[in-house]
Design an enzyme around this catalytic site. Sequence first.
Site, PDB file in Angstrom:
ATOM      1  CD  GLU A  54      -2.886   4.409   4.329  1.00 32.01           C
ATOM      2  OE1 GLU A  54      -2.520   3.673   5.264  1.00 32.01           O
ATOM      3  OE2 GLU A  54      -3.315   5.547   4.507  1.00 32.01           O
ATOM      4  CD  GLU A  65       0.465  -0.106  12.515  1.00 35.08           C
ATOM      5  OE1 GLU A  65      -0.268   0.849  12.239  1.00 35.08           O
ATOM      6  OE2 GLU A  65       1.645  -0.168  12.145  1.00 35.08           O
TER       7      GLU A  65
END
Lengths: 287, 421
Positions: A54, A65
């Site tokens: 990824e 995040e």
Amino acid sequence: MTDDSNAAPESTIETAIRENDPALITYITAGDPSLEDTKRYVEALDRGGADLIELGLPFSEPVAEGATIQAAINRALDAGTTPEGFFELVDDLETEAPLLVMTYYNMILQYGSEPDVRPFVERAAEAGLSGIIVPDLPAEEADPLREACDDHGLDLVFIVAPTTEGERLETIMSQVSGFAYVQARLGTTGARADVSTATHESLERLSEYDVPKAVGFGVSEGDHAAEIIEAGADGVIVGSALIDIVADSDDPEADLEAKAEELKRGAVRGAESLTVDAEDTPEPEQP
Amino acid sequence: MSTSDPEHNRERDSEATFGDYGGQYVPEALMPALQELEDAYERYVLENEDGFMDEFRERMRDFGGRPTPLQRADRLSERYDREIYLKREDLVHGGAHKLNNALGQVLLAKYMGKERIIAETGAGQHGTATAMAAAHLDMPCEIYMGRTDVNRQRPNVYRMRMNGAEVNPVEAGSGTLKEAINETFRDWATTVETTHYVIGSVVGPHPFPKLVRDFQAVIGREAREQIREKAGHLPDSVVACAGGGSNTMGTFHEFVSDEDVDLYAVEAGGSSLEIDAEEGLAPNSATLSTGTDGVLHGAMTKLLQSEEGQIMESHSVSAGLDYAGVGPELSYLAETGRVTPVSVDDEAALNGFHRLSRLEGIIPALESSHALGYLEESHDELGDLVVVNVSGRGDKDLETVLEETEKRDLEAAPDVEVFDG
Ligand SMILES: Cc1ncc(COP(=O)(O)O)c(C=O)c1O
């Protein structure tokens, strides 16, 4: 229950996971600290045994995040990483592992001249990406992107959270494309010292669905990988632990390759102990 | 290939969106909580289950000081040669309209059985309102606030702490509202099972824009009745400042179906409407006037963003308007022409601040001063009877105003250099 409507041509991503089960999926942010570096890091991960890679396309407001990946995204944005630069990197990469892009929905919408998901998907397909993961796109909002991905043979990977249950779980599992991204715990991305009990519970909940499952959010060591595979996953996803290497190591390439090897070995160990268990116990307790 | 039936989807869409705007662009982990909130919104807010809305109104009266007056501004009326009425939200407990929403949501969280409150704040007005509401209703409360804002809004940090809230400075990025919202979403993604996120404006994923609007709609409901009582008819226009747009939608909502009433959303023009694409900077917060469609903080709406989709740093002399997004319903109403987005720059807002202070004896918030600044610039188009929302009082802004006034040659300002004498 399980979804038979996936009669569409087998996806590159699903094949990569099934053929390499237990699979190692790695994440790093593109452009951290530069796109040239990212190219070398991706190649190192590929050599180290990553089965799927990824690549994060940085967005200025990464709400899913934790601190580690936020910092990576900031470094990438400070370095001037753009979507076009990102796609050119992907154009150049020749890895054995298929590549996915992970980014936020607004980056996908804004790629063309009008807010529209299609130009991004077209360019992603042209660059050779196999799939897309969008952490701020729940299934309810995904129709336009899913249709564009279907038209271009890309997988749109959905996340299954510890809070995903009942009808929503059914809906998402019926739409799985590539693999189900099993979020190991509530919260944001970030390396953790243990494997959460939520991981075991989630894998238990998903055991009846015949789709590849990969677990991410907090995985940082070979031993975690072993435990997760043993708990029934087909793959592990590792990001923040790799970003730490990118940020801190004197020789990121060597260390990334070694880390990928460690994680893959851990995953294989987990799979082996499953088969050993199965041989030891003639009548395994399968729910 | 999708199992969802289109009829159901259309129904859901019409509930979660305003035209093309709105929606629920959030991490999967939060979706169940949004569904739970939708359910609570329908039952308690729309259907008054368990007398929720009755309790809310009673508390807003006794604790919050509602209703607020609609006051004829005699000297402004004279100056602009038309009838100017001020909706006095500065008189709500805490000094701004923010409590209408904060108290509503904290109470709702209680009805939902949540154990903990979190909220973001920019200038500190929403944070102080939430901290007050949480203390009043005995709920633990944590506020996220950008480091820059913590440093420039000390008094509000102290007020929150006095009310027992924990204030968590957010170090990321430019340390302002956008980063504070990001961090609050991250907390919520971790604690969603026990915690309610009291979002501070009509922004964010469905159902927040509707929920916040409905708690704020008391402003327009009162004002509409009050103006008919005082003037005998509806106003020609209604004017409110717009950051995220909660005082704006709160004031407008009741008037939206009165098609003869013009609605003006006054945005922060900052120092200029031009953007610096290279630096990713917009020296303004005029999102409705200059923004483009995109997704931020859970909703499709107008945004200040680069061509590539990175969100820009916005600017306004007023911290409460300093945001790169705006509520999706306002984007929709602006797109359809029902609401007219306009902007005034920092200087006009400062003049508006000084003018109201001197002429009417009301020190307005710098946010509200934008609405007042617009009166000076464009009163001719507003008609004979005008309602202006004074969303808050300006005590919190005195230091900024002194500083910014000293830098400029402002027509309406007193000589601030002698203030320290
Ligand atoms: C007094 C006042 N007015 C207006 C605003 C802007 O918010 P909104 O546009 O949501 O009303 C704020 C925000 O802090 C405020 O404190």
